[in-house]
Structure formats: structure tokens, C-alpha cells
Design a protein around this motif. Structure first.
Motif, short mmCIF file in Angstrom:
data_model
loop_
_atom_site.label_atom_id
_atom_site.label_comp_id
_atom_site.label_asym_id
_atom_site.label_seq_id
_atom_site.Cartn_x
_atom_site.Cartn_y
_atom_site.Cartn_z
N VAL A 1 23.81 123.85 49.85
CA VAL A 1 23.91 125.29 50.11
C VAL A 1 24.59 126.01 48.95
CG1 VAL A 1 24.98 127.03 51.58
CG2 VAL A 1 23.87 125.04 52.61
N VAL A 2 25.73 125.49 48.50
CA VAL A 2 26.47 126.18 47.43
C VAL A 2 25.68 126.17 46.13
CG1 VAL A 2 28.59 126.23 46.08
CG2 VAL A 2 28.68 125.65 48.51
N SER A 3 25.13 125.00 45.75
CA SER A 3 24.37 124.93 44.49
C SER A 3 23.22 125.91 44.51
CB SER A 3 23.79 123.53 44.27
OG SER A 3 24.74 122.55 44.45
N ILE A 4 22.51 125.97 45.62
CA ILE A 4 21.32 126.82 45.65
C ILE A 4 21.71 128.30 45.62
CG2 ILE A 4 19.42 127.55 47.12
CD1 ILE A 4 19.01 124.63 47.79
N THR A 5 22.80 128.65 46.30
CA THR A 5 23.24 130.05 46.25
C THR A 5 23.51 130.46 44.81
OG1 THR A 5 24.30 129.62 48.36
CG2 THR A 5 24.85 131.69 47.27
N ILE A 6 24.29 129.63 44.10
CA ILE A 6 24.61 129.95 42.71
C ILE A 6 23.33 129.99 41.87
CG2 ILE A 6 25.89 129.20 40.67
CD1 ILE A 6 27.88 127.85 42.52
N VAL B 1 20.22 130.57 42.68
CA VAL B 1 19.33 131.70 42.94
C VAL B 1 19.86 132.95 42.25
CG1 VAL B 1 18.60 133.30 44.75
CG2 VAL B 1 18.32 130.85 45.08
N VAL B 2 21.14 133.25 42.43
CA VAL B 2 21.68 134.48 41.86
C VAL B 2 21.64 134.42 40.32
CG1 VAL B 2 23.72 135.93 41.66
CG2 VAL B 2 23.13 134.92 43.86
N ILE C 1 12.42 133.90 46.26
CA ILE C 1 13.71 133.27 46.58
C ILE C 1 13.50 132.20 47.65
CG2 ILE C 1 15.96 133.64 47.68
CD1 ILE C 1 16.08 136.33 46.28
N VAL D 1 14.47 128.37 47.12
CA VAL D 1 15.42 127.72 48.03
C VAL D 1 14.81 126.45 48.60
CG1 VAL D 1 16.57 127.93 50.26
CG2 VAL D 1 16.71 129.79 48.62
N SER E 1 16.15 122.85 47.53
CA SER E 1 16.91 122.13 48.56
C SER E 1 16.35 120.73 48.75
CB SER E 1 16.95 122.90 49.88
OG SER E 1 15.66 123.10 50.36
#
Lengths: 308, 275
Positions: free
Chosen positions: B79-84, B86-87, B194, B198, B202
Motif C-alpha cells: 500500500v505505501v509503496s504504491i501510494t508513493i 503513483v503520486v 491510476i 495500482v 500491487s
């Protein structure tokens, strides 16, 4: 990269000023500092290790202190027959998996774009292994490929005396390569399908009017017009094959002996054994191998595209 | 006549496909549902007694609930890796696509390098150790981000190109700064790509084995892919638990696959046709 971006951000507007009037162009609405966070992470965790690997491959090294020993690590690498085998195995593995993925992927794509029943279901079935854990697949096939396991039982049913797969030094590497193809062919297939589907229908209609056979249709229309897809499959499969580690580690750990070791597994083994310099030299060898094969291929394909 | 051959071809195809692609998964399921002695025979057969839930429970509980901890670790990591990812990669793709300059060549080259060059293992360990990030989940998150950037930037850039510039210009005339233009106007429009990023990432990060193995060693830090290995060495004969573990870590990608198959295929073939 970060060092290159920063100066641009401060002096950038001044440099680009001459063309449009400075008042309008004072601040770009697309500032380069947007790239900065990504650049810093990429630089620190990818570029720095890549560049420092060239240096550390020339040292004896324990992560805190290093001693410069010149090319000794490389001499070691190329003198040790087990390590040389890994170099040869990497090439064999990459070529075999890439070749099979291209051929089988194309055949499956042809089948799955024709008018067969349950097409959608079959497409899904072929693609699913791509998403599954490589380690899980590796361990499962390790069991299935047992000399008296399910695969050989199945082959015995149709009268084939199956090989010893992973246990036999002669077949171990190729067995792993086959499992790699099993797991990865779905990706090649969907890429080919995307390529074939994007070919305009008029070509096929014209071919039908001219009375072209199925083979001619494939040879003269599908093959040349799905070339971008073929390029993608070849390059992806080659990069994947040359770097492959997970599956080999799960299935044989380079064994029996060193017969299925590839460079990536040697890198890990030397790292575990504490030979950091030698491990890094392995990394540099892999780096050179991958770039020497893939970059020229990229350029070659790019030129072909222009010719078309 | 013609439809008949097609029908037979189809049936033959289905049979072959089922044997080649589905039997291994059936084998995983059956073995995971057997008792320990029956699983040890490694035969392809229906379990005589279904012990699937018990095996799940045992696999999860083994070694002080290591698999449960691993699931938590892997979830945080993903979750954290993908959030970073993507942005950050959307920001890069946006600027690179909108602004034509000589830096684009450099950035394109770096993206290509990120896709092709195999990461150097020990020097990366060295960098992580110097920063005090070795054997931490945070360190591994940075690694996943660094290795995933290239692919994400490619996907985003192709998509940003389809968003008309008029939109940014309208927002700029209204007095919005670059940050507001991007996050209020552009970013929401990237929704569909996105989702693709994701999903694809993931699967990649959840299934990642090599990076956690190198950069996050230690049982207390295990991620799901590593638990399978620890099981294998500990329960060299307990095949039912080994396969129960494999089955458990296959469930998340299976769910994604069942609901979002089309999106995944879309993401993985993106750019393939254009070359």
C-alpha cells in the motif's frame, strides 16, 4: 539526476527567456521540481548503487572497509568453472525462454483470436499464472516434476518415459526454463492478441477477396503487422530471462551441483557467503551482458520501425 | 461443417488448456486440503478427508503466527509503496509530457535504464546500511519505489498526452499555481490509469521475492513470499501446510484477477502495440 535538475530549476527561466517575452514565461506552470522527489529516490537507491558497483567490484569489501584489489574479482569469476557455467546458463536460459515465449505466445494468440468456443475463458486461463507468486509456482512444479511425480505419471499414460527433470544435471536448467515459459507465456499471448486485434480488418477482407490461404494470411499480414508486439515480447522476455532469479532459486537453488546456476543466483550465493566484491563483480558482468544484448536490440528494432 | 470443426477444435483446446494450466492449481488446492500423511504421498487425487480450514489455521499459526505478520508486512509494503509510486511518477510524467526541452532526453534515458539495468545487490545493501535503512520496512519501500518508477512513468506519460492542455491553461488563467493545477485538475483525470498502475504494481510488489530476500532479511520482517520458503525448510515433509501457504498467498492475486482481469491485461499490454 537530482543535481542536474536543480540548477535547471533556478536558472531555467533565465536560459529559456530569449524566445518568448520574459514576463509571460517567468515561471513555467510545469516546474521541474515536480521531478525532484522521484529523482532523489531513483538517484539514491538505483543510480548510486549501479555506479558504485563498478568501483566495489574492484575491491575486497565488507560493507564498511574496502581494499582495492584491481581486477582480481573478475579474474576469479572467469577462472572458476562454476561461475563460467552460470554465464553460459544465463544465456541459454534467456534464449530458450524468450524463443519459446515468442513462438508459443504467437500460436496461442492466433488460436485465441480465431472463432473458437470459450475464447474468453481460455484467454483468462492462459493469463492467470502471470499473476501468481513465482515462488509458489516454483515449489509446486518442483513437486510435480519429481521423477516419479505427476508429470511423469501423465507422460507414462501416453507412453512417454519422462526425464528426471530437476534431478538430472543435463535437464535441470531446461526444466526450470519450461516452467518459466508456462508461467510467462500468458503475458506474451495477451501482448500478441493486442497486436493482432489492432490490425485493420480491411487487410483480411482484401486477402479473402484475393483468395489467400490461412498460412498466407499469417505470413503476409499478421506477422509483419504485429511486429511492434513481437518486439515488445522479445525485449521483455530477454530482460526477464537474463535477470531471472526467483524461479531458479525456488526450484533448484542452482543445483544439482552448479549445473543450473545463473549469474543472478551466483550473485546471491556469493553475497550470502560474504564475498561482497565477487558478488558485485557478478552484478557488473550481468549489467554488461544485459546492456550489451538489450540496448543494441532496442536500437535495431527502432530502426526497423522507421523502415516500415 | 465448418462450425463443427471449430467446435471440436475448441473442445480439444479446452481439454489441453485445462490439463496444462489448471491441473497444477488443482494440485495445490487438493494437497492443501489433505491431512499430513496423505499430502506426503504427493498424488493428484481428491483428499479423502477435507482438512483445508485446519491446514490454513496451522499454516497461519506456525512459528508464532509468522504468516499473519508477513501478511501485515506485505500489505503495508504494497500500500505505501504504491501510494508513493503513483503520486511521484504521475508528477514526473506530467511535467515531462507537458514541457519539451533537452532534459526530456535525459529523463527518457534514465527511465529506459530503470527498465533494463539489473539492480546491483550488495551496493544497494551498502547504501541502505549507510542510511540506517537496511532491514527496515521503510528501506524496502524506497527500493520498491525506485525500481517501479520507470514502468509507472511510462504508463502515466502515455495517458497524460490524452488530456487536453486547455484544461491546465484554463486553471492557470484562473490563478491556480502548479501544485493546484496538478492535484486539483490533472490528477483526478488520471483515475483510470491510476487504477491500472495500482493493480499491476500491487501484483508485482506483493509477489516480489528477491528484494525482500536481499534487503529485508530476518523472520520478524518476513513478507509473504518468504514465508513459503521458511515453511519448506521447517516442514520438509509437511506438504499440506506448504501448499496451504501457497494457496493463501495466491488468494489476493486471484481476487484481483477475478474482478479486474481486463484492467490488468490492459496495463500489462499498454504501449505494446505502439511499440
Amino acid at each position: 539526476m537530482s543535481t542536474e535538475v536543480k540548477p535547471r530549476q533556478t536558472v531555467g527561466p533565465a536560459v529559456t527567456a530569449p524566445a518568448p517575452p520574459p514576463a509571460v514565461r517567468r515561471k513555467s506552470p510545469y516546474p521541474y521540481w515536480f521531478c525532484l522527489p522521484a529523482a532523489v529516490i531513483f538517484f539514491v537507491f538505483f543510480v548510486v548503487p549501479t555506479f558504485s558497483s563498478f568501483f566495489f567490484s574492484l575491491t575486497r569489501w565488507d560493507l564498511t572497509t574496502w581494499e582495492f584489489i584491481g581486477l582480481d574479482n573478475y579474474v576469479n569469476f572467469f577462472q572458476e568453472s562454476a561461475l563460467l557455467t552460470s554465464l553460459k546458463n544465463t544465456l541459454i536460459y534467456a534464449v530458450v525462454t524468450c524463443g519459446l515465449k515468442v513462438v508459443l505466445g504467437m500460436l496461442l494468440a492466433l488460436l485465441l483470436t480465431s472463432q473458437i468456443i470459450a475464447r474468453g475463458f481460455l484467454r483468462s486461463v492462459v493469463f492467470f499464472p502471470v499473476l501468481v507468486s513465482t515462488i509458489g509456482v516454483g515449489l509446486t512444479f518442483q513437486v510435480l516434476m519429481d521423477p516419479s511425480g505427476l508429470i511423469n505419471d501423465g507422460l507414462a499414460l501416453v507412453g512417454i518415459n519422462g526425464p528426471a527433470w530437476l534431478v538430472d544435471p543435463k535437464t535441470a536448467l531446461l526444466s526450470v526454463a519450461l516452467v518459466d515459459v508456462w508461467k510467462g507465456v500468458g503475458l506474451a499471448t495477451v501482448i500478441f492478441i493486442a497486436g493482432i486485434v489492432s490490425i485493420p480488418r480491411e487487410y483480411f477482407e482484401a486477402a479473402a477477396v484475393d483468395g489467400a490461404s490461412a498460412f498466407q494470411r499469417f505470413r503476409r499480414i499478421i506477422l509483419p503487422l504485429s511486429r511492434p508486439a513481437t518486439t515488445t515480447v522479445i525485449i521483455l522476455a530477454l530482460i526477464g530471462g537474463l535477470r531471472s532469479f526467483d524461479l531458479i532459486w525456488a526450484m533448484t537453488r542452482g543445483g544439482p551441483g552448479f549445473t543450473s546456476d545463473v549469474i543472478a543466483s551466483v550473485i546471491y550465493k556469493q553475497y550470502q557467503a560474504g564475498f561482497y566484491g565477487l558478488s558485485t563483480a557478478g552484478n557488473v558482468v550481468l549489467f554488461i551482458l544485459v546492456t550489451a544484448i538489450v540496448f543494441p536490440l532496442f536500437r535495431y528494432f527502432a530502426r526497423q520501425e522507421v523502415d516500415l | 461443417m465448418r462450425t463443427k470443426t471449430h467446435l471440436w477444435l475448441g473442445i480439444l483446446g479446452i481439454v489441453l488448456f485445462v490439463i496444462v494450466f489448471l491441473v497444477p492449481f488443482a494440485f495445490i488446492l487438493f494437497t492443501a486440503a489433505k491431512t499430513q500423511t496423505e499430502a506426503g504421498e504427493l498424488q493428484f487425487s481428491l483428499p479423502t478427508t477435507w482438512a483445508l480450514l485446519q491446514n490454513f489455521r496451522d499454516a497461519l499459526a506456525a512459528r508464532d503466527y509468522m504468516l499473519v505478520i508477513a501478511f501485515i508486512n506485505s500489505t503495508i509494503l504494497t500500500v505505501v509503496s504504491i501510494t508513493i509510486l503513483v503520486v511521484l511518477s504521475a508528477m514526473v510524467a506530467y511535467v515531462v509530457q507537458r514541457r519539451q526541452s533537452r532534459w526530456n532526453g535525459v529523463i527518457n534515458f534514465l527511465v529506459l535504464c530503470g527498465l533494463i539495468i539489473p539492480p546491483a545487490v550488495v551496493p544497494t545493501v551498502w547504501v541502505l546500511q549507510s542510511l540506517g535503512l537496511f532491514k527496515t520496512l521503510g528501506g524496502l519501500i524506497f527500493i520498491e519505489v525506485a525500481f517501479g518508477l520507470s514502468f509507472c512513468i511510462l504508463l502515466f506519460r502515455a495517458f497524460v498526452a490524452t488530456i487536453p492542455r486547455d484544461l491546465d491553461e484554463a486553471a492557470i488563467i484562473d490563478g491556480a499555481g502548479p501544485v493546484r493545477v496538478f492535484f486539483k485538475v490533472i490528477f483526478p483525470l488520471l483515475k483510470s490509469v491510476i487504477v491500472t498502475v495500482v493493480i499491476v504494481q500491487s501484483v508485482v510488489i506483493f509477489n516480489d521475492f528477491a528484494n525482500p530476500l536481499y534487503f529485508l532479511p530476518g523472520d520478524e520482517n518476513a513478507t509473504v513470499q518468504l514465508t513459503v520458503f521458511n515453511f519448506q525448510s521447517q516442514f520438509s515433509t509437511q506438504y499440506n501446510l506448504l501448499f496451504a501457504d501457497i494457496l493463501l498467498i495466491t488468494i489476493p492475486p486471484l481476487l484481483l484477477f477475478l474482478f479486474l482481469n481486463r484492467r490488468i491485461v490492459e496495463g500489462m499490454t499498454a504501449g505494446a502495440v505502439k511499440g
